[in-house]
Motif scaffolding. Structure first.
Motif, short mmCIF file in Angstrom:
data_model
loop_
_atom_site.label_atom_id
_atom_site.label_comp_id
_atom_site.label_asym_id
_atom_site.label_seq_id
_atom_site.Cartn_x
_atom_site.Cartn_y
_atom_site.Cartn_z
N LEU A 560 0.84 -1.20 -0.10
CA LEU A 560 0.14 0.03 0.07
C LEU A 560 0.92 1.11 0.08
CD1 LEU A 560 -2.92 -0.99 2.57
CD2 LEU A 560 -3.00 -0.67 0.11
N LEU A 561 2.03 1.28 0.72
CA LEU A 561 3.02 2.25 0.93
C LEU A 561 3.70 2.66 -0.69
CD1 LEU A 561 4.35 4.45 2.61
CD2 LEU A 561 6.21 2.77 3.04
N ALA A 562 3.88 1.60 -1.29
CA ALA A 562 4.37 1.60 -2.67
C ALA A 562 3.30 2.21 -3.65
CB ALA A 562 4.76 0.27 -3.12
N ILE A 563 2.02 1.59 -3.65
CA ILE A 563 0.89 2.42 -4.32
C ILE A 563 0.55 3.71 -4.13
CG2 ILE A 563 -1.25 1.99 -4.99
CD1 ILE A 563 -0.74 -1.19 -4.31
N ILE A 564 0.38 4.08 -2.83
CA ILE A 564 -0.04 5.34 -2.39
C ILE A 564 1.12 6.26 -2.72
CG2 ILE A 564 -0.58 6.95 -0.51
CD1 ILE A 564 -2.25 4.45 0.48
N GLY A 565 2.57 6.15 -2.63
CA GLY A 565 3.52 6.79 -2.79
C GLY A 565 3.72 7.20 -4.21
N PHE A 583 9.43 9.80 -18.75
CA PHE A 583 10.88 9.03 -18.68
C PHE A 583 10.80 8.39 -17.31
CE2 PHE A 583 11.05 13.13 -21.04
CZ PHE A 583 11.74 12.61 -22.33
N GLY A 584 10.19 8.93 -16.30
CA GLY A 584 10.19 8.22 -15.12
C GLY A 584 9.86 9.34 -13.97
N ILE A 585 10.33 9.47 -12.84
CA ILE A 585 9.97 10.26 -11.86
C ILE A 585 11.25 10.95 -11.08
CG2 ILE A 585 7.52 9.00 -11.12
CD1 ILE A 585 9.09 7.85 -8.90
N PRO A 586 10.94 12.18 -10.49
CA PRO A 586 12.19 12.85 -10.05
C PRO A 586 12.78 11.79 -8.95
CG PRO A 586 10.31 14.27 -10.18
CD PRO A 586 9.94 12.90 -10.58
N ASN A 587 13.97 11.92 -8.73
CA ASN A 587 14.93 11.36 -7.95
C ASN A 587 14.55 11.08 -6.43
OD1 ASN A 587 16.92 9.82 -9.37
ND2 ASN A 587 17.86 11.51 -9.66
N LYS A 588 14.02 12.13 -5.98
CA LYS A 588 13.50 12.28 -4.68
C LYS A 588 12.55 11.40 -4.46
CE LYS A 588 10.03 15.82 -5.58
NZ LYS A 588 9.56 17.45 -5.18
N LEU A 592 10.65 4.75 -3.69
CA LEU A 592 9.65 4.01 -3.72
C LEU A 592 9.79 2.77 -4.49
CD1 LEU A 592 7.17 6.88 -4.89
CD2 LEU A 592 7.01 5.57 -2.72
N PHE A 593 11.08 2.85 -5.31
CA PHE A 593 11.34 1.38 -6.09
C PHE A 593 12.11 0.55 -5.14
CE2 PHE A 593 11.63 4.81 -9.27
CZ PHE A 593 10.64 4.35 -10.08
N VAL A 594 12.54 1.12 -4.14
CA VAL A 594 13.45 0.41 -3.22
C VAL A 594 12.19 -0.25 -2.30
CG1 VAL A 594 14.78 0.36 -1.14
CG2 VAL A 594 15.42 1.92 -2.86
N ILE A 595 11.12 0.41 -2.04
CA ILE A 595 10.12 -0.20 -1.37
C ILE A 595 9.25 -1.39 -1.70
CG2 ILE A 595 7.67 0.34 -0.26
CD1 ILE A 595 8.74 3.19 0.49
N GLN A 596 9.35 -1.11 -3.31
CA GLN A 596 8.54 -2.36 -4.32
C GLN A 596 9.36 -3.60 -3.84
OE1 GLN A 596 7.38 -1.28 -8.10
NE2 GLN A 596 7.15 0.89 -7.46
N TRP A 597 10.70 -3.38 -4.02
CA TRP A 597 11.57 -4.67 -4.05
C TRP A 597 11.45 -5.06 -2.38
CZ3 TRP A 597 13.96 -7.46 -7.40
CH2 TRP A 597 14.15 -6.84 -8.56
N ILE A 598 11.53 -4.43 -1.30
CA ILE A 598 11.19 -4.92 -0.09
C ILE A 598 9.96 -5.53 -0.06
CG2 ILE A 598 11.20 -4.29 2.41
CD1 ILE A 598 12.82 -1.83 1.77
N PHE A 599 8.95 -4.83 -0.57
CA PHE A 599 7.55 -5.91 -0.77
C PHE A 599 7.65 -6.98 -1.25
CE2 PHE A 599 4.22 -6.36 -3.90
CZ PHE A 599 3.13 -6.81 -3.11
#
Length: 644
Positions: A560-565, A583-588, A592-599
């Motif tokens: 949920l954190l990844a989705i909402i984020g 292209f993507g999203i700002p580096n800040k 969120l991509f790290v959270i997806q891997w932890i998920f």
């Protein structure tokens, strides 16, 4: 006695003239052109058709219908101060952009009149509204410029033959006729005069109108103006390159841009060399290209960059776009095709009627080539525009060369004139603005230092136009444009294929695709609340059940954190610069991509623990449903490309 007889005859003849004139055109109500749109039904808008002669030299001849939408003034303003908008192209619809005008500050001053000039949009007869799609299909093929041009000629002449078979007088579709349509519309709506607002090629049409009917003009607003129709094509390449070189210089002088995109100019020419040898083929939606493939060759790259220079927000991502072309990032380039197709929404039947009548005959392909020869590394001018000469050669076969429209009356126009020009405009350069304003005795020039095409279509531009219409005798306040004098290049992007793929999924608007995803989110939310409650209340539960629930709470919370984020990151990015999402999203937001891997890691652990303890864990069917929801969300993440 003779004088009295003449007067009687004149009085008898005068009503006949009036009757004949009023019969030449009439206005009628019609239904909304957007009957299904709920937002527009809540607005005070009058929908009309203006019936006018196709050929104004034959007022009793064939009639055509001009589509009109009148956005009524939102204030109880006694002083009528209407604005009529003349779209560019040529071939663009004025009414299709109606949403942009709903909240425009001009509506507080008077009515805003939008019209689809003859041969475009909702006006009748319709010309060749699908010709732009055919051109996109031609551009999508892996072939050289000559092949593109020949196929474009075939498609355009096929359109012309269709128009002729419907007995459409192609010579009657030009700025002169449109000016007469505007005069008739003003009279039919019972306005004494109005503010005429033209953009791009619409500025040329507006100048022809102002020249022929100066009494109709309360004020004239010309954004991204055509200053001399005889130079419109001749300097096409240098206009493009001058704008692009400004980007190269601005990036070089910006420490962050220069650090992230060093030698941007070299990268651009290197990309030209790469694409001339190895074009890039990307997958696209079959709704855009029936074959599902688009091949970028060197000509497609050049026109893509040229079109990007039109938009201030695209200028900000231009160094990134050139770099991604150089890298051959197929996902990013796939997303670009949709934006590319939006540039081909003109009605090209009307485009060629006008261009082949008054623009191309007053320019020359030899001058075009001579201009392009000054940029040897570019490998020729923009074929997309050069092909217009070849199309018009066929289009104008057997016709007399049209004469140049007389604009000599503009120098005596007493109405105030506001001219906008964008510093990065690649088609109507800033120099056009200077030359245009010189034509008028009462003109004001507004320079937009970091804008491309149509700078009046911005928050700052809206305010300047509104202030001008309110008090056209006063010099416009341009401080806001002057303060925004530096391009803020986008340099801190976390490039991700997942972002553009997700954006494409959203654009396709397929509810069935998203229903399982939304159900899974609801299940995760319920499971978090339920398990937190049971862990607190049921302390006697087995260790295996408690551990299973804790794992599911952590996994669900991470999902949920990844989705909402991501949702918040997309919203924040879109508000700042929508085009970054290609292209993507700002580096800040990279965390969120790290959270997806932890998920993903916790989901795998949860599944293995469930399988390991399946015999001793209670409520296995409920737990299996939650695990399935977690896996399903992981599949969606992977489908979009967020994970691998």
């Amino acid at each position: 006695m003779k004088n009295l007889l003449r007067l009687i005859l004149l009085l008898c003849f005068f009503p006949t003239c009036l009757f004949s004139q009023s019969n030449a055109y009439k206005i009628e109500k019609t239904k909304s052109f957007f009957a299904e749109d709920k937002i527009l039904t809540q607005e005070t808008i009058e929908w009309k058709y203006l019936n006018v002669p196709e050929n104004w030299d034959k007022p009793d001849g064939k009639k055509i219908k001009i589509a009109v939408a009148i956005l009524k003034c939102t204030s109880k303003n006694i002083d009528a101060n209407p604005v009529v908008f003349v779209a560019g192209g040529p071939g663009a619809s004025g009414i299709s952009a109606i949403w942009m005008w709903l909240q425009h500050p001009l509506r507080k001053r008077g009515d805003i009149v939008l019209m689809d000039i003859r041969g475009t949009g909702y006006s009748l007869p319709k010309f060749c509204p699908d010709l732009g799609k055919k051109f996109l299909e031609i551009l999508a093929k892996n072939q050289n410029a000559s092949q593109d041009e020949q196929q474009k000629i075939i498609a355009a002449t096929s359109c012309q033959q269709d128009l002729l078979s419907r007995d459409i007088d192609l010579q009657a579709y030009n700025s002169k006729s449109i000016g007469k349509d505007l005069n008739a519309l003003k009279t039919a709506l019972k306005y004494n005069n109005w503010n005429v607002y033209g953009v791009s090629y619409g500025t040329y049409t507006a100048q022809v109108y102002a020249n022929d009917f100066p009494a109709d003009i309360k004020s004239l607003i010309l954004d991204s103006s055509v200053s001399d129709i005889r130079e419109y094509y001749n300097h096409n390449t240098s206009n493009y390159m001058n704008s692009l070189e400004k980007v190269f210089d601005a990036c070089k002088n910006d420490p962050n841009c220069n650090k992230n995109y060093p030698n941007l100019e070299e990268t651009y020419y290197e990309t030209l060399e790469k694409l001339s040898k190895n074009p890039i083929t990307v997958n696209v939606s079959q709704k855009i290209i029936p074959t599902g493939k688009f091949t970028y060759n060197v000509e497609d790259f050049k026109i893509s960059i040229q079109q990007a220079l039109y938009n201030e927000k695209l200028i900000e991502v231009l160094p990134l776009l050139i770099t991604e072309f150089n890298k051959g990032n197929k996902n990013t380039l796939s997303s670009l095709v949709a934006a590319f197709s939006a540039a081909l929404v003109l009605d090209y039947g009307q485009y060629y009627c006008v261009s082949c009548n008054e623009a191309i005959p007053n320019n020359s392909i030899s001058a075009f080539d001579k201009d392009a020869a000054n940029y040897k590394k570019l490998k020729g001018g923009l074929s997309f525009y050069k092909s217009d000469f070849l199309v018009c050669d066929k289009w104008n076969l057997g016709k007399d060369k049209p004469t140049l429209n007389d604009l000599s009356n503009l120098s005596t126009l007493t109405a105030p004139v506001l001219v906008f020009s964008g510093a990065f405009d690649p088609i109507t350069p800033a120099s056009n603005g200077k030359n245009t304003v010189k034509k008028f005795k009462n003109g004001f020039l507004v320079n937009a230092p970091i804008s491309g095409h149509a700078p009046s279509f911005s928050g700052i531009g809206f305010n300047i136009v509104d202030g001008f219409v309110k008090n056209s005798a006063q010099k416009p306040d341009t401080k806001e444009f002057e303060l925004h004098n530096k391009v803020h290049f986008v340099t801190d992007v976390k490039v991700s294929d997942g972002v553009s793929n997700f954006a494409n999924s959203v654009k396709e608007v397929n509810p069935l695709f998203f229903v399982p995803f939304l159900i899974a989110i609801i299940i995760l939310l319920i499971s978090i609340l339920n398990f937190c409650y049971t862990l607190i209340r049921n302390r006697k539960d087995s260790i295996q059940n408690k551990l299973m629930k804790i794992l599911l709470i952590i996994s669900s919370a991470l999902g949920l954190l990844a989705i909402i984020g991501l949702a918040l990151a997309f919203d924040s990015t879109a508000r700042d610069n929508f085009f970054i999402l290609a292209f993507g999203i700002p580096n800040k937001f990279a965390y969120l991509f790290v959270i997806q891997w932890i998920f993903l890691l916790f989901t795998i652990i949860s599944v293995f623990y469930f399988l390991l303890k399946i015999k001793v864990i209670s409520k296995r069917s409920i737990l299996a449903t939650i695990l399935f929801s977690l896996v399903l969300i992981g599949i969606y993440f992977q489908y979009w490309g967020f994970l691998f």
